[in-house]
Design a protein around this motif. Structure first.
Motif, mmCIF file in Angstrom:
data_model
loop_
_atom_site.group_PDB
_atom_site.id
_atom_site.type_symbol
_atom_site.label_atom_id
_atom_site.label_comp_id
_atom_site.label_asym_id
_atom_site.label_seq_id
_atom_site.Cartn_x
_atom_site.Cartn_y
_atom_site.Cartn_z
ATOM 1 N N TRP A 1 3.226 -25.829 -1.877
ATOM 2 C CA TRP A 1 4.230 -24.804 -2.161
ATOM 3 C C TRP A 1 3.813 -23.996 -3.394
ATOM 4 O O TRP A 1 3.467 -24.556 -4.424
ATOM 5 N N THR A 2 3.862 -22.667 -3.250
ATOM 6 C CA THR A 2 3.457 -21.768 -4.329
ATOM 7 C C THR A 2 4.526 -20.708 -4.552
ATOM 8 O O THR A 2 5.045 -20.119 -3.595
ATOM 9 N N MET A 3 4.838 -20.465 -5.813
ATOM 10 C CA MET A 3 5.731 -19.368 -6.175
ATOM 11 C C MET A 3 4.880 -18.138 -6.493
ATOM 12 O O MET A 3 3.854 -18.242 -7.168
ATOM 13 N N VAL A 4 5.317 -16.985 -6.002
ATOM 14 C CA VAL A 4 4.574 -15.735 -6.185
ATOM 15 C C VAL A 4 5.493 -14.715 -6.850
ATOM 16 O O VAL A 4 6.612 -14.479 -6.380
ATOM 17 N N THR A 5 5.013 -14.115 -7.926
ATOM 18 C CA THR A 5 5.757 -13.064 -8.611
ATOM 19 C C THR A 5 4.836 -11.867 -8.804
ATOM 20 O O THR A 5 3.706 -12.023 -9.276
ATOM 21 N N SER A 6 5.318 -10.689 -8.420
ATOM 22 C CA SER A 6 4.493 -9.487 -8.518
ATOM 23 C C SER A 6 5.302 -8.359 -9.130
ATOM 24 O O SER A 6 6.482 -8.168 -8.791
ATOM 25 N N VAL A 7 4.693 -7.610 -10.025
ATOM 26 C CA VAL A 7 5.306 -6.412 -10.608
ATOM 27 C C VAL A 7 4.280 -5.288 -10.566
ATOM 28 O O VAL A 7 3.066 -5.532 -10.574
ATOM 29 N N GLY A 8 4.778 -4.060 -10.497
ATOM 30 C CA GLY A 8 3.852 -2.945 -10.439
ATOM 31 C C GLY A 8 4.546 -1.637 -10.744
ATOM 32 O O GLY A 8 5.764 -1.578 -10.949
ATOM 33 N N VAL A 9 3.755 -0.591 -10.765
ATOM 34 C CA VAL A 9 4.282 0.759 -10.967
ATOM 35 C C VAL A 9 3.513 1.702 -10.049
ATOM 36 O O VAL A 9 2.289 1.614 -9.936
ATOM 37 N N ARG A 10 4.254 2.571 -9.375
ATOM 38 C CA ARG A 10 3.639 3.549 -8.461
ATOM 39 C C ARG A 10 4.011 4.951 -8.939
ATOM 40 O O ARG A 10 5.176 5.218 -9.233
ATOM 41 N N THR A 11 3.030 5.829 -8.979
ATOM 42 C CA THR A 11 3.282 7.222 -9.337
ATOM 43 C C THR A 11 2.814 8.122 -8.206
ATOM 44 O O THR A 11 1.751 7.881 -7.609
ATOM 45 N N LEU A 12 3.610 9.121 -7.890
ATOM 46 C CA LEU A 12 3.253 10.066 -6.838
ATOM 47 C C LEU A 12 2.283 11.098 -7.383
ATOM 48 O O LEU A 12 2.326 11.454 -8.570
ATOM 49 N N LEU A 13 1.417 11.602 -6.498
ATOM 50 C CA LEU A 13 0.372 12.538 -6.889
ATOM 51 C C LEU A 13 0.415 13.794 -6.010
ATOM 52 O O LEU A 13 0.991 13.780 -4.913
ATOM 53 N N GLY A 14 -0.238 14.828 -6.485
ATOM 54 C CA GLY A 14 -0.442 16.033 -5.690
ATOM 55 C C GLY A 14 0.840 16.643 -5.164
ATOM 56 O O GLY A 14 1.857 16.729 -5.855
ATOM 57 N N ASP A 15 0.799 17.090 -3.888
ATOM 58 C CA ASP A 15 1.970 17.735 -3.285
ATOM 59 C C ASP A 15 3.136 16.783 -3.129
ATOM 60 O O ASP A 15 4.295 17.216 -3.087
ATOM 61 N N ALA A 16 2.871 15.479 -3.016
ATOM 62 C CA ALA A 16 3.967 14.515 -2.944
ATOM 63 C C ALA A 16 4.768 14.525 -4.247
ATOM 64 O O ALA A 16 6.002 14.466 -4.232
ATOM 65 N N ARG A 17 4.085 14.646 -5.358
ATOM 66 C CA ARG A 17 4.731 14.620 -6.675
ATOM 67 C C ARG A 17 5.659 15.819 -6.868
ATOM 68 O O ARG A 17 6.712 15.710 -7.512
ATOM 69 N N ASP A 18 5.284 16.970 -6.288
ATOM 70 C CA ASP A 18 6.048 18.201 -6.504
ATOM 71 C C ASP A 18 7.107 18.452 -5.448
ATOM 72 O O ASP A 18 7.806 19.465 -5.494
#
Length: 299
Positions: free
Chosen positions: A262-279
């Motif tokens: 049995w394993t516990m998994v913890t994940s954190v992150g950050v996502r930033t939009l780019l290009g035309d998606a960002r605007d």
């Protein structure tokens, strides 16, 4: 006469000698029997100990080979790419391999595929999966936009990995007309391992075709008109998103072995939009953190 008187004495002496010898022989036989019993018990103990050691080694080897996992996590993510609000979602944690066949859903919807080894540390394969859509009625900011239906996907990948590094290039085609293609490059590195803990950091970027970017980030004239009407002139304006990079991600994952399986998994992150998606006008927040915690079983 004297000779006849002493004969019985000599006979008795000889009998005593013979009896002594017989007693010594019996004692020696008993001693040999005891020694043989001890040796047999020692051999039996040695065989038992060897069998136990072999069984333990076999169990450890089987556990070392047990790399398939199944589990479930809970993620906290934006309601859609670029949304301001968050919601909790179930996250399947699945990894299964049998020959060329595999199932992989460690952090996303499971995909099924086939793979082959091209060279040491190099693999390639094909896969099929599912992708969630987006219901505009669920988000006030998207009032008036068309829904994006859940749909199937298919694709191919090329992967390189060694003991600590992994790099994957993936191309995914939506199995719905007009929904387009994505390409993703991801890399990860195991930065720390000690005892039961393991920490991995990763980075990735996603490119979208014109159809993919338009489906998720464009607003056509009719959608803009409906949005303006729904929000009394304060709705979204028309916008056309073209092909290009759509996002970049940084992440860190901590795995902790609760037991051998049995394993516990913890994940954190950050996502930033780019290009035309960002605007895009549908985007309320260009950069968004996210997180997940779950537990999985290795078999």
């Amino acid at each position: 006469m004297m000779g006849s008187e002493f004969q019985p004495g000599r006979s008795k002496a000889r009998r005593h000698v013979r009896l002594g010898r017989q007693e010594n022989q019996v004692g020696e036989s008993q001693a040999k029997g005891r020694d043989e019993g001890v040796r047999r018990r020692a051999r039996a103990s040695s065989v038992a100990a060897a069998a136990l050691a072999l069984a333990a080694a076999s169990g450890a080897a089987n556990l070392a080979r047990a790399q398939n996992t199944i589990g479930l996590g809970v993620g906290v993510v934006p309601e859609y790419e670029g949304a301001h609000d968050y919601h909790a979602v179930p996250v399947p944690l699945v990894k299964y391999e049998s020959g060329a066949f595999f199932i992989d859903g460690d952090g996303g919807l499971p995909v099924l595929g086939l793979r082959t080894h091209l060279a040491p540390n190099w693999q390639a394969g094909v896969f099929a999966g599912l992708r969630f859509g987006r219901d505009a009625d669920d988000h006030d900011h998207l009032d008036g936009l068309d829904d994006i239906d859940a749909h199937g996907t298919t694709g191919a990948f090329l992967r390189w990995n060694d003991e600590r590094w992994r790099v994957v290039l993936t191309a995914t085609q939506a199995l719905r007309s007009g929904y387009g293609t994505r390409a993703e490059l991801r890399g990860s590195y195991e930065v720390w391992r000690s005892g039961r803990s393991q920490v991995e950091v990763g980075a990735g970027t996603v490119w979208g075709s014109h159809d993919d970017m338009s489906t998720w980030f464009s607003v056509d004239d009719s959608e803009a008109a409906r949005s303006q009407a729904a929000r009394n002139g304060g709705g979204l304006h028309a916008y056309s998103a073209g092909a290009g990079l759509r996002s970049a991600t940084l992440s860190a994952t901590w795995r902790y072995d609760l037991t051998q399986r049995w394993t516990m998994v913890t994940s954190v992150g950050v996502r930033t939009l780019l290009g035309d998606a960002r605007d895009s006008p549908i985007v309320e927040r260009r950069t968004s953190p996210y997180g997940m915690v779950g537990i999985r079983y290795r078999f």
